[in-house]
Design a protein around this motif. Structure first.
Motif, PDB file in Angstrom:
ATOM      1  N   LEU A  79       0.833  -1.205   0.000  1.00 40.36           N
ATOM      2  CA  LEU A  79       0.000   0.000   0.000  1.00 40.36           C
ATOM      3  C   LEU A  79       0.864   1.250   0.000  1.00 40.36           C
ATOM      4  CD1 LEU A  79      -2.687  -1.120   2.604  1.00 40.36           C
ATOM      5  CD2 LEU A  79      -2.489  -1.679   0.166  1.00 40.36           C
ATOM      6  N   VAL A  80       0.770   2.019  -1.079  1.00 42.71           N
ATOM      7  CA  VAL A  80       1.596   3.211  -1.263  1.00 42.71           C
ATOM      8  C   VAL A  80       0.714   4.454  -1.180  1.00 42.71           C
ATOM      9  CG1 VAL A  80       3.256   4.393  -2.751  1.00 42.71           C
ATOM     10  CG2 VAL A  80       3.104   1.890  -2.783  1.00 42.71           C
ATOM     11  N   GLY A  81       0.788   5.155  -0.062  1.00 42.06           N
ATOM     12  CA  GLY A  81       0.030   6.396   0.083  1.00 42.06           C
ATOM     13  C   GLY A  81      -1.443   6.191   0.368  1.00 42.06           C
ATOM     14  N   ILE A  82      -1.865   4.973   0.681  1.00 37.94           N
ATOM     15  CA  ILE A  82      -3.263   4.720   1.038  1.00 37.94           C
ATOM     16  C   ILE A  82      -3.308   3.844   2.272  1.00 37.94           C
ATOM     17  CG2 ILE A  82      -4.022   4.870  -1.371  1.00 37.94           C
ATOM     18  CD1 ILE A  82      -4.385   1.820  -1.302  1.00 37.94           C
ATOM     19  N   GLY A  83      -4.461   3.827   2.953  1.00 32.03           N
ATOM     20  CA  GLY A  83      -4.640   3.009   4.138  1.00 32.03           C
ATOM     21  C   GLY A  83      -5.336   1.697   3.803  1.00 32.03           C
ATOM     22  N   VAL A  84      -5.338   0.785   4.756  1.00 33.08           N
ATOM     23  CA  VAL A  84      -5.952  -0.526   4.564  1.00 33.08           C
ATOM     24  C   VAL A  84      -7.438  -0.401   4.243  1.00 33.08           C
ATOM     25  CG1 VAL A  84      -6.472  -2.732   5.681  1.00 33.08           C
ATOM     26  CG2 VAL A  84      -4.263  -1.640   6.072  1.00 33.08           C
ATOM     27  N   SER A  85      -8.098   0.613   4.798  1.00 35.41           N
ATOM     28  CA  SER A  85      -9.546   0.758   4.576  1.00 35.41           C
ATOM     29  C   SER A  85      -9.894   0.974   3.106  1.00 35.41           C
ATOM     30  CB  SER A  85     -10.094   1.918   5.408  1.00 35.41           C
ATOM     31  OG  SER A  85      -9.498   3.146   5.028  1.00 35.41           O
ATOM     32  N   MET A  86      -8.918   1.465   2.304  1.00 33.05           N
ATOM     33  CA  MET A  86      -9.178   1.713   0.887  1.00 33.05           C
ATOM     34  C   MET A  86      -9.343   0.432   0.083  1.00 33.05           C
ATOM     35  SD  MET A  86      -9.613   4.820   0.000  1.00 33.05           S
ATOM     36  CE  MET A  86      -9.301   4.744  -1.751  1.00 33.05           C
ATOM     37  N   ILE A  87      -8.836  -0.703   0.606  1.00 31.52           N
ATOM     38  CA  ILE A  87      -9.009  -1.965  -0.119  1.00 31.52           C
ATOM     39  C   ILE A  87      -9.958  -2.899   0.612  1.00 31.52           C
ATOM     40  CG2 ILE A  87      -6.722  -1.801  -1.172  1.00 31.52           C
ATOM     41  CD1 ILE A  87      -5.852  -4.045   0.781  1.00 31.52           C
ATOM     42  N   TYR A  95      -5.956 -10.659   1.962  1.00 33.37           N
ATOM     43  CA  TYR A  95      -4.525 -10.914   2.083  1.00 33.37           C
ATOM     44  C   TYR A  95      -3.881  -9.968   3.093  1.00 33.37           C
ATOM     45  CZ  TYR A  95      -5.375 -13.444  -2.246  1.00 33.37           C
ATOM     46  OH  TYR A  95      -5.872 -14.302  -3.186  1.00 33.37           O
ATOM     47  N   GLN A  96      -2.817 -10.453   3.737  1.00 34.95           N
ATOM     48  CA  GLN A  96      -2.070  -9.633   4.682  1.00 34.95           C
ATOM     49  C   GLN A  96      -1.355  -8.534   3.908  1.00 34.95           C
ATOM     50  OE1 GLN A  96      -2.229 -10.101   7.963  1.00 34.95           O
ATOM     51  NE2 GLN A  96      -0.890  -8.415   8.474  1.00 34.95           N
ATOM     52  N   CYS A  97      -1.690  -7.298   4.207  1.00 32.79           N
ATOM     53  CA  CYS A  97      -1.130  -6.166   3.457  1.00 32.79           C
ATOM     54  C   CYS A  97       0.197  -5.687   4.057  1.00 32.79           C
ATOM     55  CB  CYS A  97      -2.115  -5.001   3.449  1.00 32.79           C
ATOM     56  SG  CYS A  97      -3.666  -5.393   2.636  1.00 32.79           S
ATOM     57  N   THR A  98       0.973  -5.006   3.223  1.00 30.10           N
ATOM     58  CA  THR A  98       2.213  -4.374   3.662  1.00 30.10           C
ATOM     59  C   THR A  98       2.085  -2.876   3.445  1.00 30.10           C
ATOM     60  OG1 THR A  98       3.535  -6.303   3.009  1.00 30.10           O
ATOM     61  CG2 THR A  98       4.709  -4.234   3.339  1.00 30.10           C
ATOM     62  N   GLU A  99       2.256  -2.099   4.508  1.00 26.42           N
ATOM     63  CA  GLU A  99       2.263  -0.650   4.358  1.00 26.42           C
ATOM     64  C   GLU A  99       3.663  -0.196   3.972  1.00 26.42           C
ATOM     65  OE1 GLU A  99      -0.248   1.722   7.044  1.00 26.42           O
ATOM     66  OE2 GLU A  99      -0.487  -0.119   8.189  1.00 26.42           O
ATOM     67  N   ALA A 100       3.746   0.888   3.252  1.00 27.35           N
ATOM     68  CA  ALA A 100       5.018   1.360   2.709  1.00 27.35           C
ATOM     69  C   ALA A 100       5.863   2.047   3.780  1.00 27.35           C
ATOM     70  CB  ALA A 100       4.778   2.288   1.523  1.00 27.35           C
ATOM     71  N   THR A 101       6.250   1.287   4.799  1.00 29.60           N
ATOM     72  CA  THR A 101       7.144   1.763   5.850  1.00 29.60           C
ATOM     73  C   THR A 101       8.363   0.848   5.886  1.00 29.60           C
ATOM     74  OG1 THR A 101       6.171   0.362   7.570  1.00 29.60           O
ATOM     75  CG2 THR A 101       5.168   2.545   7.217  1.00 29.60           C
ATOM     76  N   LYS A 102       9.405   1.295   6.546  1.00 26.02           N
ATOM     77  CA  LYS A 102      10.629   0.492   6.603  1.00 26.02           C
ATOM     78  C   LYS A 102      10.384  -0.837   7.315  1.00 26.02           C
ATOM     79  CE  LYS A 102      15.497   0.628   8.011  1.00 26.02           C
ATOM     80  NZ  LYS A 102      16.577   1.430   8.629  1.00 26.02           N
ATOM     81  N   ASP A 103       9.764  -0.800   8.477  1.00 28.32           N
ATOM     82  CA  ASP A 103       9.542  -2.017   9.257  1.00 28.32           C
ATOM     83  C   ASP A 103       8.649  -3.010   8.522  1.00 28.32           C
ATOM     84  OD1 ASP A 103      11.152  -1.072  11.254  1.00 28.32           O
ATOM     85  OD2 ASP A 103       9.506  -0.431  12.568  1.00 28.32           O
ATOM     86  N   ASP A 104       7.569  -2.508   7.931  1.00 22.50           N
ATOM     87  CA  ASP A 104       6.648  -3.402   7.243  1.00 22.50           C
ATOM     88  C   ASP A 104       7.263  -3.963   5.964  1.00 22.50           C
ATOM     89  OD1 ASP A 104       4.283  -4.407   8.162  1.00 22.50           O
ATOM     90  OD2 ASP A 104       3.005  -3.140   6.915  1.00 22.50           O
ATOM     91  N   THR A 105       8.086  -3.150   5.299  1.00 21.38           N
ATOM     92  CA  THR A 105       8.768  -3.626   4.089  1.00 21.38           C
ATOM     93  C   THR A 105       9.772  -4.727   4.437  1.00 21.38           C
ATOM     94  OG1 THR A 105       8.522  -1.440   3.049  1.00 21.38           O
ATOM     95  CG2 THR A 105      10.122  -2.940   2.065  1.00 21.38           C
ATOM     96  N   LEU A 106      10.446  -4.590   5.566  1.00 21.94           N
ATOM     97  CA  LEU A 106      11.357  -5.646   6.014  1.00 21.94           C
ATOM     98  C   LEU A 106      10.591  -6.940   6.286  1.00 21.94           C
ATOM     99  CD1 LEU A 106      14.089  -6.743   6.886  1.00 21.94           C
ATOM    100  CD2 LEU A 106      13.744  -5.677   9.140  1.00 21.94           C
TER     101      LEU A 106
END
Length: 257
Positions: A79-87, A95-106
């Protein structure tokens, strides 16, 4: 975003071979059959979701083509620039989403590493990630700051229109779970924290104040828009209203809970 991933992933996970349609289909080749062939062979799929393509039917087609071929395939919405609620109102919500942050990307990188035939040592993986994150992070920041369609520009779903406001992912799940069981939501407070329950399940993460607050807000929103009715005199028991059942039915019909 996909192009950045394509060039960056092999630096972090050696041996990984990303495939990207705009780069890897030869000119003159029938792109649709080539795309179907590759999607059927993929073991992992990163779906880059932005405010501009979140409603694109092609995202859901490609996701379905991958998921239908293999049960153990990884489908990873990024998810780039949007929140989980948008999908939350579409197929990607399962599916388990990944937010565009360092920790979540790792965390995403770790999952991809586990999916390859011979996973790399954790220390090597984390070292590669830390070394190459500045490059990725810089590109990510540039992409997020690009002008794009605002989420508010998208057409609301039937359930949103009937409810009278855009339903959050938590509000959707809470309403459907309650409507599908005994029609009740129970909110309890104790010295150890607050819990939101529906269908015999506790929905918030225990001892997580942020999660507790998020689910409490979902209850308040559903009450404010007459989808839940307060029954307990202490504000601990709520029942799905007639309007609430209508909205829950719409959400279930379209798989949007």
């Amino acid at each position: 975003m996909a192009s950045v991933f394509c060039g960056w992933l092999p630096k972090v996970v050696p041996g990984l071979k990303p495939w990207m349609s705009t780069k890897d289909i030869d000119k003159g080749k029938p792109w649709f059959s080539e795309l179907q062939n590759v999607l059927g062979q993929a073991t992992s799929c990163i779906i880059c979701v932005t405010s501009e393509n979140v409603r694109s039917p092609w995202i859901y087609y490609e996701t379905g083509a991958v998921a239908a071929k293999k049960e153990d395939v990884l489908v990873c919405p990024y998810l780039v620039g949007i929140g989980v609620s948008m999908i939350a109102d579409g197929p990607l919500a399962q599916y388990q989403c990944t937010e565009a942050t360092k920790d979540d990307t790792l965390a995403l990188i770790r999952s991809l590493n586990k999916a390859i035939a011979t996973p790399h040592d954790e220390r090597l993986l984390c070292g590669n990630f830390e070394t190459n994150w500045p490059e990725f992070g810089q590109e990510l920041t540039r992409i997020v700051e690009m002008e794009s369609a605002a989420p508010d520009d998208f057409v609301e779903t039937e359930a949103d229109l009937l409810a009278g406001y855009p339903l959050s992912a938590e509000a959707r799940k809470l309403l459907v779970m309650a409507a599908s069981s005994d029609g009740q939501v129970v909110y309890t407070r104790s010295n150890s924290g607050c819990n939101t329950q529906a269908g015999g399940q506790t929905l918030n993460e225990p001892h997580n104040p942020r999660s507790e607050a998020t689910w409490e807000q979902a209850i308040k929103d559903l009450v404010a828009y007459d989808l839940l009715t307060q029954r307990g005199y202490k504000g601990e028991v709520f029942e799905v209203s007639g309007k609430g059942y209508e909205v829950a039915d719409l959400l279930q019909q379209h798989g949007r809970a």
